[in-house]
Design a protein around this motif. Structure first.
Motif, PDB file in Angstrom:
ATOM      1  N   ASP A   1     -58.139  81.838  33.991  1.00 50.05           N
ATOM      2  CA  ASP A   1     -58.552  81.147  34.075  1.00 50.05           C
ATOM      3  C   ASP A   1     -59.759  81.185  35.196  1.00 50.05           C
ATOM      4  O   ASP A   1     -61.319  81.385  35.243  1.00 50.05           O
ATOM      5  CB  ASP A   1     -58.402  79.709  34.675  1.00 50.05           C
ATOM      6  CG  ASP A   1     -57.150  79.200  33.064  1.00 50.05           C
ATOM      7  OD1 ASP A   1     -57.656  78.711  32.208  1.00 50.05           O
ATOM      8  OD2 ASP A   1     -56.650  78.225  33.923  1.00 50.05           O
ATOM      9  N   VAL A   2     -59.697  82.188  35.846  1.00 52.68           N
ATOM     10  CA  VAL A   2     -60.191  82.119  37.235  1.00 52.68           C
ATOM     11  C   VAL A   2     -61.247  83.675  36.620  1.00 52.68           C
ATOM     12  O   VAL A   2     -61.982  83.678  37.285  1.00 52.68           O
ATOM     13  CB  VAL A   2     -59.662  82.747  38.161  1.00 52.68           C
ATOM     14  CG1 VAL A   2     -60.574  83.558  39.300  1.00 52.68           C
ATOM     15  CG2 VAL A   2     -58.926  82.108  39.297  1.00 52.68           C
TER      16      VAL A   2
ATOM     17  N   ILE B   1     -61.396  81.215  42.848  1.00 49.64           N
ATOM     18  CA  ILE B   1     -60.231  80.409  43.122  1.00 49.64           C
ATOM     19  C   ILE B   1     -60.665  79.125  43.560  1.00 49.64           C
ATOM     20  O   ILE B   1     -59.901  78.184  43.761  1.00 49.64           O
ATOM     21  CB  ILE B   1     -59.738  81.328  43.925  1.00 49.64           C
ATOM     22  CG1 ILE B   1     -59.454  82.936  43.048  1.00 49.64           C
ATOM     23  CG2 ILE B   1     -58.751  81.708  45.381  1.00 49.64           C
ATOM     24  CD1 ILE B   1     -58.728  84.539  43.900  1.00 49.64           C
TER      25      ILE B   1
ATOM     26  N   LEU C   1     -61.036  76.312  41.528  1.00 50.64           N
ATOM     27  CA  LEU C   1     -60.072  76.349  41.097  1.00 50.64           C
ATOM     28  C   LEU C   1     -58.782  75.428  41.077  1.00 50.64           C
ATOM     29  O   LEU C   1     -58.304  74.888  40.676  1.00 50.64           O
ATOM     30  CB  LEU C   1     -59.876  76.984  39.472  1.00 50.64           C
ATOM     31  CG  LEU C   1     -60.451  77.208  38.430  1.00 50.64           C
ATOM     32  CD1 LEU C   1     -60.418  78.735  37.728  1.00 50.64           C
ATOM     33  CD2 LEU C   1     -61.489  76.206  37.388  1.00 50.64           C
TER      34      LEU C   1
ATOM     35  N   TYR D   1     -56.637  77.791  42.101  1.00 54.05           N
ATOM     36  CA  TYR D   1     -55.391  78.768  41.756  1.00 54.05           C
ATOM     37  C   TYR D   1     -54.329  79.282  43.171  1.00 54.05           C
ATOM     38  O   TYR D   1     -55.186  79.672  43.889  1.00 54.05           O
ATOM     39  CB  TYR D   1     -56.535  79.629  41.078  1.00 54.05           C
ATOM     40  CG  TYR D   1     -55.641  80.881  40.864  1.00 54.05           C
ATOM     41  CD1 TYR D   1     -54.290  80.840  39.665  1.00 54.05           C
ATOM     42  CD2 TYR D   1     -55.378  82.046  41.417  1.00 54.05           C
ATOM     43  CE1 TYR D   1     -53.819  81.514  39.153  1.00 54.05           C
ATOM     44  CE2 TYR D   1     -54.052  82.958  40.743  1.00 54.05           C
ATOM     45  CZ  TYR D   1     -53.656  82.625  39.506  1.00 54.05           C
ATOM     46  OH  TYR D   1     -53.019  83.914  39.638  1.00 54.05           O
TER      47      TYR D   1
ATOM     48  N   ASN E   1     -51.864  73.561  35.671  1.00 57.32           N
ATOM     49  CA  ASN E   1     -51.965  74.589  36.915  1.00 57.32           C
ATOM     50  C   ASN E   1     -52.648  75.550  35.947  1.00 57.32           C
ATOM     51  O   ASN E   1     -52.758  76.142  35.136  1.00 57.32           O
ATOM     52  CB  ASN E   1     -50.758  75.250  37.691  1.00 57.32           C
ATOM     53  CG  ASN E   1     -50.072  74.510  38.037  1.00 57.32           C
ATOM     54  OD1 ASN E   1     -50.646  72.880  38.941  1.00 57.32           O
ATOM     55  ND2 ASN E   1     -48.753  73.954  38.918  1.00 57.32           N
ATOM     56  N   PRO E   2     -54.323  76.007  37.281  1.00 60.43           N
ATOM     57  CA  PRO E   2     -54.697  77.070  36.296  1.00 60.43           C
ATOM     58  C   PRO E   2     -54.295  78.271  36.643  1.00 60.43           C
ATOM     59  O   PRO E   2     -53.231  78.928  37.193  1.00 60.43           O
ATOM     60  CB  PRO E   2     -56.182  77.092  37.638  1.00 60.43           C
ATOM     61  CG  PRO E   2     -55.623  76.215  39.041  1.00 60.43           C
ATOM     62  CD  PRO E   2     -54.634  75.350  38.300  1.00 60.43           C
ATOM     63  N   THR E   3     -54.679  79.495  36.276  1.00 65.01           N
ATOM     64  CA  THR E   3     -54.268  80.731  36.137  1.00 65.01           C
ATOM     65  C   THR E   3     -54.749  81.772  36.410  1.00 65.01           C
ATOM     66  O   THR E   3     -56.451  81.533  36.106  1.00 65.01           O
ATOM     67  CB  THR E   3     -53.836  81.173  34.213  1.00 65.01           C
ATOM     68  OG1 THR E   3     -54.721  81.180  33.705  1.00 65.01           O
ATOM     69  CG2 THR E   3     -52.417  79.881  33.656  1.00 65.01           C
TER      70      THR E   3
END
Length: 335
Positions: free
Chosen positions: A7-8, A41, A44, A46, A2-4
């Motif tokens: 990452d955003v 967001i 990704l 997120y 999962n993106p964090t």
């Protein structure tokens, strides 16, 4: 994986702190930066962790809503508007059915306090000193919808009930009616009961028509059940009435049901206008002419104002919402 939030921040080319401020509706970034972060967001996928966000801003991302009757069509329309705004702005809702009991209201206020809701939308009921004291102690934003308080400084979103009732009765007068009766809600109700009767009386007076107590019947509330038998009572007191203003759509539909049982044709023999513009007004036979208050829009606006107060920390101005007549097929023009 999962993106964090990291990452955003990397994809949007901003700091993690900036992403956090945007997610928590805090200040300190430009509109372009927000747009870039929101795009990152979405791309990704997120999903911000609500618990983590709550630890940052000391919020639960939850608002409480207090309704006297959650099952009514009136409440359903307001709730739909509130929920849409809350969902779009990342908040959950807790709905409380307070009924007519002051004790139950206080219990729910205590419950919402324990759940640490970020704000409260208070609907329809009168704000008592006890309610206001409890709300003030909670130190969170409060917005009233479809009610108001002259005594306590709380922002509200509502229609001007007296003016709206005045408009409904004036509409009947413009259609040629001068023998106009009214089926009212509880006169002890300072929010919708008394003001709507005052609007009815004022419209008659301004058009040179004397008020006659025999042309007014008062019910304990605004529901279909409250209106049962009220048309018979009204016509027993004053038989030559040509039109009736009902203080809610449910009272109006109840009057139409009574008219059917009595063999009275609407609108050929008796015109009826309601108040609210609920779904039941469209579904009735014939479809009900009514005074519309935009309940869905009122719900949306109340939620927007509450969430704006959470962001800015400032009290918003109260809003009086425009009303209008929805013409359908229950009012006949007479000479």
């Amino acid at each position: 994986m999962n993106p964090t939030i990291k990452d955003v921040a990397k994809k949007a080319n901003v700091s993690i702190a900036t992403v956090s401020r945007i997610l928590n509706e805090q200040k300190g970034y430009s509109a372009k930066t927000k747009e870039r972060v929101m795009e990152a967001i979405n791309e990704l996928g997120y999903q911000p962790n609500a618990v983590a966000r709550g630890l940052i801003n000391k919020r639960t991302q939850t608002i409480g809503i207090l309704f006297p009757d959650v099952s009514s069509m009136f409440s359903a329309d307001i709730l739909k508007g509130i929920e849409e705004v809350a969902h779009n702005r990342g908040h959950s809702i807790v709905v409380c059915h307070t009924g007519e009991s002051g004790n139950r209201m206080m219990e729910y206020l205590q419950l919402l306090n324990e759940k640490r809701v970020d704000g409260i939308i208070f609907t329809s009921a009168v704000i008592t000193e006890a309610y206001y004291k409890t709300l003030k102690e909670m130190k969170i934003p409060v917005v009233l919808v479809a009610t108001q308080s002259y005594r306590f400084p709380l922002p509200y979103v509502k229609v001007d009930d007296k003016h709206a009732a005045y408009s409904a009765v004036s509409y009947l007068i413009q259609k040629g009616h001068r023998k106009i009766g009214m089926i009212s809600g509880d006169m002890a109700d300072k929010i919708a009961g008394r003001p709507r009767v005052e609007g009815y009386k004022q419209a008659l007076e301004d058009h040179g028509i004397s008020f006659d107590e025999k042309k007014l019947v008062v019910t304990p509330g605004f529901s279909f059940e409250n209106g049962s038998g009220m048309l018979q009572k009204l016509l027993k007191q004053e038989r030559d009435i040509t039109a009736v203003f009902a203080a809610s759509d449910e009272l109006a539909v109840s009057a139409m049901s009574d008219a059917f049982e009595m063999g009275i044709h609407v609108p050929e023999e008796l015109s009826i206008i309601g108040y609210d513009n609920l779904k039941v007004a469209e579904m009735s036979i014939p479809p009900l002419t009514t005074l519309a208050q935009p309940l869905y829009e009122m719900g949306k606006l109340s939620a927007e104002l509450l969430l704006d107060m959470l962001v800015t920390g400032e009290t918003v101005e109260s809003r009086i919402i425009p009303h209008n007549i929805i013409e359908r097929k229950t009012v006949k023009k007479v000479n």
